[in-house]
Design a protein around this motif. Structure first.
Motif, PDB file in Angstrom:
ATOM      1  N   LYS A 232      31.168  23.954  43.788  1.00 28.58           N
ATOM      2  CA  LYS A 232      31.670  22.584  43.918  1.00 28.58           C
ATOM      3  C   LYS A 232      33.096  22.437  43.408  1.00 28.58           C
ATOM      4  CE  LYS A 232      27.267  20.083  43.615  1.00 28.58           C
ATOM      5  NZ  LYS A 232      26.542  18.998  42.907  1.00 28.58           N
ATOM      6  N   GLU A 233      33.573  23.430  42.684  1.00 26.90           N
ATOM      7  CA  GLU A 233      34.882  23.335  42.052  1.00 26.90           C
ATOM      8  C   GLU A 233      35.956  23.990  42.919  1.00 26.90           C
ATOM      9  OE1 GLU A 233      34.394  25.188  38.253  1.00 26.90           O
ATOM     10  OE2 GLU A 233      32.491  24.168  37.880  1.00 26.90           O
ATOM     11  N   GLY A 234      37.196  23.587  42.745  1.00 29.25           N
ATOM     12  CA  GLY A 234      38.299  24.278  43.399  1.00 29.25           C
ATOM     13  C   GLY A 234      38.431  25.680  42.828  1.00 29.25           C
ATOM     14  N   PHE A 235      38.722  26.655  43.686  1.00 28.21           N
ATOM     15  CA  PHE A 235      38.750  28.041  43.233  1.00 28.21           C
ATOM     16  C   PHE A 235      40.072  28.381  42.559  1.00 28.21           C
ATOM     17  CE2 PHE A 235      39.747  32.547  43.932  1.00 28.21           C
ATOM     18  CZ  PHE A 235      38.710  33.110  43.222  1.00 28.21           C
ATOM     19  N   SER A 236      39.987  29.050  41.435  1.00 29.99           N
ATOM     20  CA  SER A 236      41.157  29.581  40.728  1.00 29.99           C
ATOM     21  C   SER A 236      40.883  31.035  40.388  1.00 29.99           C
ATOM     22  CB  SER A 236      41.434  28.788  39.453  1.00 29.99           C
ATOM     23  OG  SER A 236      42.326  29.494  38.606  1.00 29.99           O
ATOM     24  N   LEU A 237      41.725  31.923  40.885  1.00 31.00           N
ATOM     25  CA  LEU A 237      41.554  33.350  40.614  1.00 31.00           C
ATOM     26  C   LEU A 237      41.611  33.626  39.115  1.00 31.00           C
ATOM     27  CD1 LEU A 237      41.310  36.294  41.524  1.00 31.00           C
ATOM     28  CD2 LEU A 237      43.803  36.314  41.865  1.00 31.00           C
ATOM     29  N   GLN A 256      39.054  43.608  47.206  1.00 32.94           N
ATOM     30  CA  GLN A 256      39.642  44.212  48.400  1.00 32.94           C
ATOM     31  C   GLN A 256      39.017  45.565  48.688  1.00 32.94           C
ATOM     32  OE1 GLN A 256      41.994  42.227  50.036  1.00 32.94           O
ATOM     33  NE2 GLN A 256      41.539  43.624  51.713  1.00 32.94           N
ATOM     34  N   GLU A 257      38.793  46.360  47.650  1.00 32.12           N
ATOM     35  CA  GLU A 257      38.232  47.699  47.833  1.00 32.12           C
ATOM     36  C   GLU A 257      36.781  47.657  48.290  1.00 32.12           C
ATOM     37  OE1 GLU A 257      40.914  50.045  44.435  1.00 32.12           O
ATOM     38  OE2 GLU A 257      38.812  49.537  44.040  1.00 32.12           O
ATOM     39  N   VAL A 258      35.998  46.741  47.725  1.00 31.53           N
ATOM     40  CA  VAL A 258      34.556  46.694  48.009  1.00 31.53           C
ATOM     41  C   VAL A 258      34.254  45.844  49.238  1.00 31.53           C
ATOM     42  CG1 VAL A 258      32.291  46.003  47.116  1.00 31.53           C
ATOM     43  CG2 VAL A 258      33.970  47.092  45.598  1.00 31.53           C
ATOM     44  N   LEU A 259      34.891  44.670  49.312  1.00 34.43           N
ATOM     45  CA  LEU A 259      34.552  43.700  50.341  1.00 34.43           C
ATOM     46  C   LEU A 259      35.571  43.626  51.473  1.00 34.43           C
ATOM     47  CD1 LEU A 259      33.485  40.801  47.947  1.00 34.43           C
ATOM     48  CD2 LEU A 259      31.987  42.493  49.033  1.00 34.43           C
ATOM     49  N   GLY A 260      36.754  44.197  51.252  1.00 33.76           N
ATOM     50  CA  GLY A 260      37.789  44.127  52.264  1.00 33.76           C
ATOM     51  C   GLY A 260      38.399  42.757  52.420  1.00 33.76           C
ATOM     52  N   LYS A 261      38.322  41.943  51.370  1.00 33.45           N
ATOM     53  CA  LYS A 261      38.861  40.585  51.424  1.00 33.45           C
ATOM     54  C   LYS A 261      39.203  40.125  50.024  1.00 33.45           C
ATOM     55  CE  LYS A 261      35.164  39.252  53.420  1.00 33.45           C
ATOM     56  NZ  LYS A 261      34.154  38.474  54.140  1.00 33.45           N
ATOM     57  N   SER A 262      39.906  39.009  49.937  1.00 28.99           N
ATOM     58  CA  SER A 262      40.321  38.467  48.651  1.00 28.99           C
ATOM     59  C   SER A 262      39.163  37.749  47.969  1.00 28.99           C
ATOM     60  CB  SER A 262      41.464  37.466  48.859  1.00 28.99           C
ATOM     61  OG  SER A 262      40.986  36.316  49.539  1.00 28.99           O
ATOM     62  N   PRO A 263      39.260  37.515  46.646  1.00 23.23           N
ATOM     63  CA  PRO A 263      38.236  36.724  45.959  1.00 23.23           C
ATOM     64  C   PRO A 263      38.058  35.335  46.578  1.00 23.23           C
ATOM     65  CG  PRO A 263      39.587  37.872  44.354  1.00 23.23           C
ATOM     66  CD  PRO A 263      40.241  38.084  45.690  1.00 23.23           C
ATOM     67  N   LEU A 264      39.164  34.707  46.989  1.00 23.36           N
ATOM     68  CA  LEU A 264      39.061  33.391  47.617  1.00 23.36           C
ATOM     69  C   LEU A 264      38.283  33.456  48.920  1.00 23.36           C
ATOM     70  CD1 LEU A 264      39.730  30.399  47.936  1.00 23.36           C
ATOM     71  CD2 LEU A 264      41.955  31.075  48.898  1.00 23.36           C
ATOM     72  N   ALA A 265      38.557  34.473  49.732  1.00 22.71           N
ATOM     73  CA  ALA A 265      37.841  34.603  51.000  1.00 22.71           C
ATOM     74  C   ALA A 265      36.346  34.808  50.768  1.00 22.71           C
ATOM     75  CB  ALA A 265      38.416  35.759  51.814  1.00 22.71           C
TER      76      ALA A 265
END
Length: 321
Positions: A232-237, A256-265
């Motif tokens: 429910k909260e806005g994402f902050s890395l 990126q290494e495990v999922l191939g995407k950013s934490p935000l994605a």
């Protein structure tokens, strides 16, 4: 079109069957179309004289001979669905021999088609290096770790390149067969699709289970648990990294290494998954669902669902009935 299907011990029974049945149906239905319609000359070969499927059924295979010159080589998946089974299977003598044969056929001009775990053999052969590909979504973290030179996009069902085509998990074998038929004749592919009650799907994304992928790495698994509690909260890395007692750079790199995407994605993936669940069983309207997963209005969520899943809200609700 001359097609060779490369059969190995322990292959995924359905993958082989659906490939052969689809191409066989195409040959039978071709006579119903006017004009000259391409046919598929299919040969099942093995690097061993005797090959058994994952369920132990004997597969009649032809030997590989020097005069065998396929236009396409299809690599069905092995029936090894976890890393602890797949990694030893890739080291088997017959698998290494099959990989060498793929390299030879490719050098002679054949195109390569593989689905699900079959894509690992093509990657092992080095044929996917510096190319885009897809694979079974459930083993995407292992694929990225093992083949860092491949540009993997497991959200897609089919990815064509100059060496051939790769397809997604399990029933991606059907999508792959229909793609090959459509490449030869769109009219024939449409006819086969109608008879089989099937069509090519463009995305694996609607089927991906985010927490399954997260389980491949302890830090990502902790991030997944934290993210679900903060949808429910806005994402902050930085906030996420602090909560996990790591650095923002480390979290970014591991995602990126495990999922191939950013934490935000990935955070957005979890929002989409939660929104799908609420669309199915909550009875909430779209505005209320958007608020539950951290979006200010339903329009934003509607756009995200369309982008990620290729379906609108009405279609998703219809799919889940």
């Amino acid at each position: 079109m001359r097609i060779v299907v490369l059969a190995l011990d322990g292959l995924f029974d359905t993958g082989l069957a659906v490939t052969l049945d689809s191409l066989g149906a195409a040959n039978k239905l071709a006579a119903r179309l006017p004009g000259a319609t391409p046919r598929f000359d299919v040969t099942v070969v093995g690097v061993r004289k005797r090959v058994r499927s994952g369920h132990g059924f004997a597969i009649p295979v032809q030997p590989i001979t020097p005069n065998l010159k396929p236009d396409w080589v299809i690599v069905p998946a092995l029936g090894t669905t976890t890393p602890d089974l797949l990694i030893p299977a890739l080291a088997r003598a017959d698998v290494r021999q099959a990989i060498a044969q793929l390299q030879q056929w490719h050098a002679e001009g054949a195109l390569i088609a593989a689905s699900c775990i079959g894509t690992f053999l093509v990657a092992e052969a080095g044929l996917l290096d510096h190319r885009q590909a897809t694979s079974t979504w459930s083993l995407a973290p292992l694929f990225r770790q093992r083949y860092p030179n491949v540009s993997l996009d497991e959200s897609r069902m089919l990815v064509a390149s100059d060496i051939g085509v790769t397809a997604g998990a399990a029933m991606g074998h059907l999508d792959l067969a229909l793609w090959l038929i459509r490449k030869a004749s769109p009219e024939l592919a449409t006819l086969v699709s109608r008879y089989l009650l099937a069509d090519i799907r463009s995305l694996q994304a609607p089927y991906i289970i985010p927490n399954h992928l997260a389980a491949a790495d302890p830090l990502i698994q902790r991030f997944e648990r934290w993210a679900r509690d903060h949808l429910k909260e806005g994402f902050s890395l930085q906030v996420a990294a602090n909560a996990l007692a790591t650095s923002a750079r480390t979290l970014q790199r591991r995602c990126q290494e495990v999922l191939g995407k950013s934490p935000l994605a990935y955070f957005q993936d979890l929002r989409v998954e939660r929104a799908q669940s609420l669309l199915h069983g909550s009875g909430l309207d779209l505005e209320a669902i958007a608020a539950e997963v951290g979006y200010v209005d339903g329009a934003t969520l509607r756009t995200l669902l369309r982008q990620r899943l290729g379906r609108g809200v009405r279609e998703l609700r219809a799919d889940l009935r």
